[in-house]
Motif scaffolding. Structure first.
Motif, short mmCIF file in Angstrom:
data_model
loop_
_atom_site.label_atom_id
_atom_site.label_comp_id
_atom_site.label_asym_id
_atom_site.label_seq_id
_atom_site.Cartn_x
_atom_site.Cartn_y
_atom_site.Cartn_z
N UNK A 48 -9.43 -16.04 4.37
CA UNK A 48 -10.04 -15.17 5.24
C UNK A 48 -9.04 -14.20 5.57
N UNK A 49 -7.83 -14.28 5.60
CA UNK A 49 -6.79 -13.58 5.78
C UNK A 49 -6.42 -12.44 4.35
N UNK A 50 -6.74 -13.37 3.26
CA UNK A 50 -6.55 -12.77 2.18
C UNK A 50 -7.46 -11.74 1.63
N UNK A 51 -8.51 -11.95 2.30
CA UNK A 51 -9.62 -10.99 2.09
C UNK A 51 -9.14 -9.54 2.87
N UNK A 52 -8.67 -9.83 4.02
CA UNK A 52 -8.23 -8.84 4.70
C UNK A 52 -7.03 -8.01 3.81
N UNK A 53 -6.14 -8.91 3.37
CA UNK A 53 -5.08 -8.00 2.55
C UNK A 53 -5.50 -7.46 1.58
N UNK A 54 -6.25 -7.78 0.86
CA UNK A 54 -6.92 -6.96 -0.31
C UNK A 54 -7.36 -5.75 0.05
N UNK A 55 -8.13 -5.71 1.35
CA UNK A 55 -8.68 -4.44 1.89
C UNK A 55 -7.61 -3.34 2.53
N UNK A 56 -6.77 -4.06 2.94
CA UNK A 56 -5.40 -3.37 3.48
C UNK A 56 -4.71 -2.42 2.19
N UNK A 57 -4.65 -3.44 1.37
CA UNK A 57 -3.82 -2.71 0.12
C UNK A 57 -4.69 -1.87 -0.81
N UNK A 58 -6.00 -2.09 -0.56
CA UNK A 58 -6.78 -1.11 -1.33
C UNK A 58 -6.81 0.31 -0.45
N UNK A 59 -6.47 0.27 0.92
CA UNK A 59 -6.41 1.23 1.76
C UNK A 59 -5.01 1.91 1.36
N UNK A 60 -4.07 1.16 1.36
CA UNK A 60 -2.89 1.80 1.06
C UNK A 60 -2.67 2.50 -0.44
N UNK A 61 -3.12 1.67 -1.31
CA UNK A 61 -3.40 2.35 -2.65
C UNK A 61 -4.20 3.81 -2.75
N UNK A 62 -4.92 3.99 -1.68
CA UNK A 62 -5.58 5.12 -1.57
C UNK A 62 -4.97 6.18 -0.86
N UNK A 63 -4.13 5.68 -0.08
CA UNK A 63 -3.27 6.79 0.54
C UNK A 63 -1.84 6.83 -0.30
N UNK A 64 -1.65 6.16 -1.08
CA UNK A 64 -0.37 6.38 -2.11
C UNK A 64 -1.01 6.30 -3.52
N UNK A 65 -1.89 7.45 -4.08
CA UNK A 65 -2.66 6.99 -5.23
C UNK A 65 -1.28 7.09 -6.50
N UNK A 66 -1.52 6.25 -7.06
CA UNK A 66 -0.70 5.77 -8.28
C UNK A 66 -0.95 6.84 -9.50
N UNK A 67 0.22 7.43 -9.94
CA UNK A 67 0.25 8.38 -11.15
C UNK A 67 0.31 7.56 -12.33
N UNK A 68 0.83 6.22 -12.24
CA UNK A 68 1.24 5.55 -13.55
C UNK A 68 -0.05 4.55 -13.93
#
Lengths: 195, 389
Positions: A175-195
């Motif tokens: 359940x916590x890892x499900x949370x982590x996936x959402x958190x890093x999806x949010x971070x990835x959207x805040x820091x969009x990768x150009x690579x």
């Protein structure tokens, strides 16, 4: 020849993008593996550990909000988000090692279970490294955690309690890892990768 | 890298005490097959659950109420008779439930038998450097309980008892001692089996390392024609490198077969030589040949020794007969040509891919191709059989 000037902040930002993106992918993989772990664990304990309609409660680490709570996600800044994930990651890595010790005693021949447990533990260590690296590169405070002493996990509780505990840890981790996936999806959207 | 949380264990204990609605005694009993057990579930008073409302399950299966006994208002007992062996080595789950099915407490029951003494203990040493031993569990095998096997050994005339600690995980009934073994003096070796119900020791095997030596297959095995002789091939090899200075009395064995057959012929009386001529062979036929070595008599040992594995197969073909009959000179129109053409095409393709460093064509190159073809057919068949299983 064209010279491209890059500031130190831009360079750090690009590194963060790479790490965040990779960590997002890793968390997705880990979440899938934790589901496999839950299934494999339940299959090897010799009968249901809970009655339909009365599932045991997941085991959550102290010091971080529960993954389904409203405190996660939009309410937290990036530093808090990463710190909570870091603490939870370390906690579950510790707990899973205890589960591993218990299962080596209870189910020494359950090869599939031991394989997936070891895989999850190893990937959790990588996840920890990644989160710490991201925090350092973003000049966030990395929570200080003391050297643990892994317990002799068989000393106090009966075998059934150990089986149940292990299930609750695997469930909490999933359940916590499900949370982590959402958190890093949010971070990835805040820091969009150009690579 | 930062370290781990230090309070893992303390946290576990707190969590445990908060979720224990009841307790079952005995916890984790260990019993022999056929025995009986009475277990009691005692509900903590603060939860206001009455014993008469509870029920029991064993491995998820509800147990009949006629086996229950109400001890008092908050305690319900169950009696299980003629217990069968545990369904899994982690123990059978005996669980006490509230009337709605909520799990209140559990206990794992371990039912099995004490181990019987292990049997068929055999050991061998590779090139006198190490010792591998294997055995089988006694009786009907595993006893429903986790059983630990410990291989022990000591020098018969002096020295202390030691334990082998390198157990082959792929085979639970073997162990490997990699070094520090004495020669020219007997060892006593045995296996101890133990589980929660008892222990048993195998018979003691006494051996000198030199009496159970095996070695590597012979190296540099070559097979070639004997001039133009149509029915003969000569096989040459070198002694296994590890023991080559000590194999004065070693024996060798050759086996060979025709390409399309699985039936091996064994040449047993090769003795101590490192070459042998095979005679009475069919003309124009590809033969596969292997050699193995028995280091008998090593360091003066009087025992039989243990055969090595067979060397990798190598092949050669006997010359085709010069006496041509109609069937050879008059090929069936089209058919033999297309088969030969296809085979040549495959052979040239293989040469281009695998033998580009070789100078010119030779019968030896052709024979190597036939070996490779045979191996790749074997691998393909194993993969197909694996897919079917």
């Amino acid at each position: 020849m064209e010279v491209i000037q890059v500031t130190a902040d831009q360079l750090a930002s690009s590194r963060n993008q790479g790490y965040i993106s990779k960590t997002y992918s890793l968390s997705q993989l880990l979440w899938k593996l934790s589901q496999d772990l839950l299934e494999e664990y339940e299959k090897n304990q010799g009968g249901p550990l809970w009655t339909p309609g009365y599932p045991p409660s997941p085991l959550y680490p102290a010091g971080v909000p529960q993954p389904q709570s409203a405190t996660w996600g939009n309410g937290l800044n990036d530093e808090k988000l990463l710190q909570h994930n870091f603490i939870a990651c370390i906690s579950y890595s510790c707990y899973l090692q205890v589960v591993q010790q218990q299962q080596q005693e209870l189910n020494p021949k359950a090869t599939s279970l031991h394989t997936v447990l070891e895989t999850v533990i190893q990937h959790m260590k990588t996840l920890m490294h990644n989160i710490e690296t991201i925090m350092v590169s973003m000049n966030f405070t990395v929570p200080k955690i003391d050297q643990p002493t892994l317990p002799n996990s068989n000393s106090h509780s009966g075998s059934f309690q150990q089986k149940l505990l292990g299930y609750r840890i695997c469930l909490g981790c999933n359940l916590w890892l499900e949370r982590t996936v959402k958190d890093f999806a949010l971070l990835a959207s805040r820091y969009p990768s150009s690579f | 890298m930062k370290s781990w949380v230090v309070l893992c264990f303390c946290f576990f204990q707190t969590v445990f005490s908060l979720t224990q609605f009841a307790s079952i005694s005995p916890q984790d009993p260990v019993l022999t097959i056929g025995s009986s057990l009475t277990a009691t579930c005692v509900v903590r008073e603060e939860f206001s659950l009455e014993a008469k409302t509870l029920f029991w399950t064993l491995n998820g299966k509800r147990l009949p109420a006629k086996t229950y006994t109400i001890v008092n208002k908050t305690a319900l007992a169950i009696t299980l008779q003629h217990l069968n062996g545990s369904r899994q080595q982690s123990g059978d789950n005996l669980v006490c439930h509230s009337t709605e099915g909520h799990i209140l407490a559990g206990s794992c029951i371990y039912v099995g038998m004490p181990p019987e003494k292990p049997v068929n203990l055999t050991c061998w040493s590779r090139n006198t450097k190490d010792l591998t031993c294997k055995w089988r569990p006694g009786g009907e095998g595993e006893t429903f309980l986790k059983t630990k096997y410990t291989l022990k050994y000591k020098l018969r005339w002096y020295g202390r008892e030691k334990e082998c600690d390198d157990y082959n995980l792929g085979d639970p009934y073997s162990c490997y001692i990699p070094r520090d073994l004495a020669l020219f003096t007997p060892y006593e070796i045995w296996v101890e089996a133990s589980n929660r119900l008892g222990s048993a020791s195998s018979d003691i095997t006494t051996l000198d390392i030199l009496d159970v030596v095996t070695t590597d297959p012979p190296s540099d095995v070559h097979v070639s024609r004997v001039g133009d002789l149509e029915d003969q091939l000569i096989v040459r090899w070198s002694s296994p490198p590890a023991l080559k200075d000590f194999l004065f009395q070693a024996k060798y064995q050759i086996r060979y077969r025709v390409e399309d057959s699985m039936e091996w012929k064994v040449v047993d009386d090769v003795g101590n030589q490192t070459s042998c001529r095979l005679a009475g062979l069919k003309t124009g036929t590809v033969y596969f040949v292997q050699v193995r070595c028995n280091p008998v008599g090593i360091y003066g040992s009087k025992k039989a020794g243990i055969w090595s594995d067979w060397s990798n197969p190598t092949a050669a073909s006997t010359p085709r007969s010069e006496r041509l009959g109609d069937s050879v000179c008059d090929p069936k129109s089209g058919e033999q040509n297309s088969t030969l053409r296809r085979e040549l095409k495959q052979f040239f393709g293989w040469v281009r891919k695998h033998a580009y460093g070789c100078n010119g064509m030779s019968i030896k190159l052709y024979d190597q191709w036939r070996v490779w073809l045979q191996k790749s057919h074997k691998t393909r068949n194993q993969v197909l059989q694996g897919d079917k299983s």
